[in-house]
Design an enzyme around this catalytic site. Structure first.
Site, PDB file in Angstrom:
ATOM      1  N   HIS A 148       0.827  -1.218   0.000  1.00  0.00           N
ATOM      2  CA  HIS A 148       0.000   0.000   0.000  1.00  0.00           C
ATOM      3  C   HIS A 148       0.868   1.278   0.000  1.00  0.00           C
ATOM      4  O   HIS A 148       0.872   2.037  -0.958  1.00  0.00           O
ATOM      5  CB  HIS A 148      -0.900   0.035   1.241  1.00  0.00           C
ATOM      6  CG  HIS A 148      -1.787  -1.154   1.410  1.00  0.00           C
ATOM      7  ND1 HIS A 148      -2.880  -1.423   0.606  1.00  0.00           N
ATOM      8  CD2 HIS A 148      -1.752  -2.155   2.327  1.00  0.00           C
ATOM      9  CE1 HIS A 148      -3.489  -2.521   1.021  1.00  0.00           C
ATOM     10  NE2 HIS A 148      -2.829  -3.001   2.060  1.00  0.00           N
TER      11      HIS A 148
HETATM   12  O1  RIB Z   1      -5.368   0.057   4.497  1.00  0.00           O
HETATM   13  C1  RIB Z   1      -3.979   0.053   4.339  1.00  0.00           C
HETATM   14  C2  RIB Z   1      -3.356   1.172   5.105  1.00  0.00           C
HETATM   15  O2  RIB Z   1      -3.640   1.021   6.503  1.00  0.00           O
HETATM   16  C3  RIB Z   1      -1.817   1.174   5.006  1.00  0.00           C
HETATM   17  O3  RIB Z   1      -1.350   2.488   5.165  1.00  0.00           O
HETATM   18  C4  RIB Z   1      -1.417   0.343   6.180  1.00  0.00           C
HETATM   19  O4  RIB Z   1      -0.100   0.632   6.639  1.00  0.00           O
HETATM   20  C5  RIB Z   1      -2.422   0.797   7.206  1.00  0.00           C
HETATM   21  O5  RIB Z   1      -1.961   2.021   7.777  1.00  0.00           O
END
Ligand code: RIB
Ligand code: CA
Length: 315
Positions: free
Chosen positions: A244
């Site tokens: 992500h």
């Molecule tokens: O949904 C994914 C996000 O939430 C990413 O930033 C992960 O690190 C959590 O913070």
């Protein structure tokens, strides 16, 4: 107007994927990290603040200033994600306790002071966690809104739905009121949602290549990914973990790897059923003002080539 190197503040809740994003940023000459601000999210603030320093020391960059921020959302109890990231937030490999200190200044004050002292629109904010720090800074110092060049954030999901509820992504869900403040601020926003990051799945080959790098960073990222991907594999049946947060940094380095459209995005803050949902007017069926570049596609291979190239640059 962006300068070279582009000056950024990374607001983060490490988390394995945040850690990879920080390592990518610190290995990229296109970027100058002015500071790292930590927030409660994946794990409580004490751990995200510890983990940010662990990652800086792994990168041999104990010169980077790390500032602890808000320990809970603006109006709600903190929801964490140890089920995804493990109890330390960086499960997968043991990293030594950091020697570098936390800065004494609060992260919100660092954001405000840094933005006020810099020329207008020269600092980009990279938001990798719940947006509590940013919203708090905007509430305390509304004048900074016009000074931020852009906020590039990992958060939300539309065509892909949510990952913590059927309709909400974690960062938006943890502090929806903070997200709403940011999305209503008028600051140029680039949103990197699950619609993009669920395409950025690691592969076994990529992990093998990381281990073959024979550097501590490659070994750590492979170990984190091994840990982190078990959750998504069980949930989605996917091979590989969605990286992500590194997508935020990759966008700053090679925006051409991504595509999306400038639309209206609002955050649900009232409905218990859809709390934290990013409501994206993708087909422009309302007269709500466009406020964000909402990305939908990524050149996956190009992303992993960039990431491997930069991670290989570590000793
Ligand atoms: O949904 C994914 C996000 O939430 C990413 O930033 C992960 O690190 C959590 O913070
Ligand atoms: Ca994160």
């Amino acid at each position: 107007m962006t300068h070279f190197p582009r000056q950024i503040i990374i607001d983060t809740d490490p988390g394995q994927d945040d850690a990879v994003a920080i390592l990518l940023a610190l290995a990229s000459p296109e970027l100058e990290v002015l500071g790292i601000t930590t927030v409660a999210g994946n794990v409580p603030l004490a751990l995200t603040s510890l983990n940010a320093r662990r990652v800086c020391e792994l990168a041999k960059r104990s010169d980077v200033a790390v500032f602890a921020g808000c320990h809970q959302p603006l109006k709600r109890a903190l929801v964490t994600a140890e089920n995804v990231h493990g109890k330390t937030g960086l499960d997968g490999i043991e990293l030594p306790e950091p020697i570098m200190p936390l800065q004494s200044m609060h992260a919100v004050d660092f954001m405000i002071e840094t933005l006020r002292q810099a020329p207008e629109k020269t600092i980009t904010l990279c938001s990798l966690g719940p947006m509590t720090n940013t919203a708090q800074a905007l509430m305390q110092a509304p004048d900074i809104a016009s000074r931020i060049e852009r906020i590039v954030l990992m958060g939300g999901g539309f065509f892909e739905g949510g990952n913590i509820t059927p309709s909400a992504e974690f960062n938006m869900y943890v502090d929806p009121e903070a997200a709403q403040i940011v999305f209503a601020s008028g600051i140029p926003l680039t949103v990197i949602p699950l619609d993009v990051t669920h395409q950025a799945l690691t592969s076994k080959q990529w992990l093998d290549d990381l281990r073959a790098m024979n550097n501590q960073v490659g070994t750590a990222v492979a170990a984190w990914t091994d840990f982190f991907e078990r959750y998504d594999r069980e949930k989605y049946g996917s091979e590989g973990a969605p990286l992500h947060d590194p997508c935020v940094i990759a966008y700053l380095i090679q925006p051409e790897l991504f595509s999306g459209r400038w639309v209206n995005v609002e955050i649900e803050t009232n409905s218990a059923l859809t709390l934290g949902a990013t409501v994206v007017d993708w087909w422009r069926v309302t007269d709500r003002k466009a406020n964000a570049e909402f990305l939908r596609h990524i050149n996956r291979d190009g992303f992993f080539q960039l990431l491997s190239h930069r991670l290989a640059s570590y000793e």
